[in-house]
Scaffold this motif. Structure first.
Motif, mmCIF file in Angstrom:
data_model
loop_
_atom_site.group_PDB
_atom_site.id
_atom_site.type_symbol
_atom_site.label_atom_id
_atom_site.label_comp_id
_atom_site.label_asym_id
_atom_site.label_seq_id
_atom_site.Cartn_x
_atom_site.Cartn_y
_atom_site.Cartn_z
ATOM 1 N N LEU A 261 -9.227 -63.769 -17.487
ATOM 2 C CA LEU A 261 -9.208 -62.438 -16.876
ATOM 3 C C LEU A 261 -9.697 -61.372 -17.861
ATOM 4 C CD1 LEU A 261 -5.907 -62.673 -14.836
ATOM 5 C CD2 LEU A 261 -8.241 -62.561 -13.926
ATOM 6 N N GLN A 262 -9.364 -61.519 -19.124
ATOM 7 C CA GLN A 262 -9.864 -60.587 -20.135
ATOM 8 C C GLN A 262 -11.383 -60.698 -20.261
ATOM 9 O OE1 GLN A 262 -7.388 -61.877 -23.417
ATOM 10 N NE2 GLN A 262 -5.952 -60.180 -23.113
ATOM 11 N N GLU A 263 -11.898 -61.928 -20.201
ATOM 12 C CA GLU A 263 -13.349 -62.116 -20.233
ATOM 13 C C GLU A 263 -14.012 -61.466 -19.025
ATOM 14 O OE1 GLU A 263 -13.170 -66.492 -22.466
ATOM 15 O OE2 GLU A 263 -13.653 -66.369 -20.342
ATOM 16 N N CYS A 264 -13.411 -61.639 -17.855
ATOM 17 C CA CYS A 264 -13.952 -61.028 -16.633
ATOM 18 C C CYS A 264 -13.951 -59.509 -16.756
ATOM 19 C CB CYS A 264 -13.143 -61.466 -15.408
ATOM 20 S SG CYS A 264 -13.395 -63.195 -14.948
ATOM 21 N N ASP A 265 -12.875 -58.958 -17.293
ATOM 22 C CA ASP A 265 -12.784 -57.516 -17.479
ATOM 23 C C ASP A 265 -13.866 -57.027 -18.443
ATOM 24 O OD1 ASP A 265 -11.398 -54.934 -17.125
ATOM 25 O OD2 ASP A 265 -10.903 -55.199 -19.253
ATOM 26 N N GLN A 266 -14.069 -57.764 -19.522
ATOM 27 C CA GLN A 266 -15.111 -57.405 -20.491
ATOM 28 C C GLN A 266 -16.480 -57.439 -19.824
ATOM 29 O OE1 GLN A 266 -15.336 -59.884 -24.003
ATOM 30 N NE2 GLN A 266 -17.373 -59.136 -24.515
ATOM 31 N N PHE A 267 -16.750 -58.487 -19.077
ATOM 32 C CA PHE A 267 -18.032 -58.634 -18.388
ATOM 33 C C PHE A 267 -18.270 -57.460 -17.443
ATOM 34 C CE2 PHE A 267 -20.325 -60.063 -14.596
ATOM 35 C CZ PHE A 267 -21.512 -60.522 -15.148
ATOM 36 N N LEU A 268 -17.269 -57.130 -16.628
ATOM 37 C CA LEU A 268 -17.415 -56.042 -15.660
ATOM 38 C C LEU A 268 -17.569 -54.689 -16.363
ATOM 39 C CD1 LEU A 268 -14.865 -57.202 -12.961
ATOM 40 C CD2 LEU A 268 -17.369 -57.299 -12.829
ATOM 41 N N SER A 269 -16.850 -54.470 -17.441
ATOM 42 C CA SER A 269 -16.977 -53.225 -18.204
ATOM 43 C C SER A 269 -18.364 -53.091 -18.812
ATOM 44 C CB SER A 269 -15.932 -53.165 -19.319
ATOM 45 O OG SER A 269 -14.643 -53.087 -18.782
ATOM 46 N N ASP A 270 -18.879 -54.191 -19.350
ATOM 47 C CA ASP A 270 -20.226 -54.185 -19.924
ATOM 48 C C ASP A 270 -21.275 -53.874 -18.861
ATOM 49 O OD1 ASP A 270 -19.081 -54.853 -22.344
ATOM 50 O OD2 ASP A 270 -19.757 -56.946 -22.306
ATOM 51 N N ARG A 271 -21.119 -54.484 -17.690
ATOM 52 C CA ARG A 271 -22.091 -54.257 -16.607
ATOM 53 C C ARG A 271 -21.996 -52.837 -16.072
ATOM 54 N NH1 ARG A 271 -22.961 -57.844 -19.140
ATOM 55 N NH2 ARG A 271 -23.958 -59.790 -18.623
ATOM 56 N N GLN A 272 -20.780 -52.282 -16.021
ATOM 57 C CA GLN A 272 -20.621 -50.914 -15.575
ATOM 58 C C GLN A 272 -21.329 -49.960 -16.545
ATOM 59 O OE1 GLN A 272 -16.589 -49.516 -15.202
ATOM 60 N NE2 GLN A 272 -17.215 -47.604 -14.269
ATOM 61 N N ALA A 273 -21.170 -50.203 -17.835
ATOM 62 C CA ALA A 273 -21.836 -49.371 -18.839
ATOM 63 C C ALA A 273 -23.349 -49.469 -18.696
ATOM 64 C CB ALA A 273 -21.394 -49.778 -20.244
ATOM 65 N N GLN A 274 -23.857 -50.685 -18.451
ATOM 66 C CA GLN A 274 -25.300 -50.859 -18.250
ATOM 67 C C GLN A 274 -25.772 -50.092 -17.021
ATOM 68 O OE1 GLN A 274 -25.751 -55.105 -18.055
ATOM 69 N NE2 GLN A 274 -26.112 -55.300 -20.248
ATOM 70 N N ALA A 275 -25.008 -50.148 -15.949
ATOM 71 C CA ALA A 275 -25.368 -49.444 -14.722
ATOM 72 C C ALA A 275 -25.386 -47.933 -14.957
ATOM 73 C CB ALA A 275 -24.404 -49.803 -13.598
ATOM 74 N N GLU A 276 -24.417 -47.419 -15.699
ATOM 75 C CA GLU A 276 -24.372 -45.989 -15.998
ATOM 76 C C GLU A 276 -25.594 -45.561 -16.787
ATOM 77 O OE1 GLU A 276 -20.560 -45.449 -17.873
ATOM 78 O OE2 GLU A 276 -19.489 -45.649 -15.972
ATOM 79 N N ILE A 277 -26.022 -46.391 -17.734
ATOM 80 C CA ILE A 277 -27.218 -46.087 -18.520
ATOM 81 C C ILE A 277 -28.446 -46.065 -17.617
ATOM 82 C CG2 ILE A 277 -28.776 -46.971 -20.312
ATOM 83 C CD1 ILE A 277 -26.218 -47.950 -21.777
ATOM 84 N N LEU A 278 -28.551 -47.035 -16.737
ATOM 85 C CA LEU A 278 -29.688 -47.073 -15.820
ATOM 86 C C LEU A 278 -29.701 -45.861 -14.886
ATOM 87 C CD1 LEU A 278 -29.711 -50.864 -14.920
ATOM 88 C CD2 LEU A 278 -31.390 -49.640 -16.306
ATOM 89 N N ILE A 279 -28.544 -45.465 -14.415
ATOM 90 C CA ILE A 279 -28.451 -44.292 -13.533
ATOM 91 C C ILE A 279 -28.856 -43.042 -14.298
ATOM 92 C CG2 ILE A 279 -26.827 -42.811 -12.296
ATOM 93 C CD1 ILE A 279 -25.382 -45.473 -11.474
#
Length: 81
Positions: free
Chosen positions: A58-76
């Motif tokens: 679950l910690q790995e999943c949280d890290q993955f989702l947080s990383d992807r959210q940060a990437q999406a924010e940069i793209l936006i």
């Protein structure tokens, strides 16, 4: 050239996920662990070990989702530049 925004850190230092890591695999493993725990067929020691594994996944999943959210924010952000 505009400076790229850096992903926000959550305050905890996380190791990089393995290159072959997959969200779907990790979440399926957690679901299986929950099923095993609900069936009450594990010894107490095995149950704690399974619980520890589930927390790590679950910690790995949280890290993955947080990383992807940060990437999406940069793209936006780049869309509005």
């Amino acid at each position: 050239m505009p400076k790229k925004a850096q992903p926000k850190k959550s305050g905890k230092t996380a190791d990089a996920l393995p290159e072959d890591w997959q969200y779907e695999t990790a979440s399926a493993e957690v679901e299986q662990i929950i099923t095993d725990l609900e069936q009450d067929g594990l010894s107490l020691d095995d149950a704690f070990g399974a619980f520890e594994t589930a927390v790590k996944r679950l910690q790995e999943c949280d890290q993955f989702l947080s990383d992807r959210q940060a990437q999406a924010e940069i793209l936006i952000e780049t869309l509005s530049d």
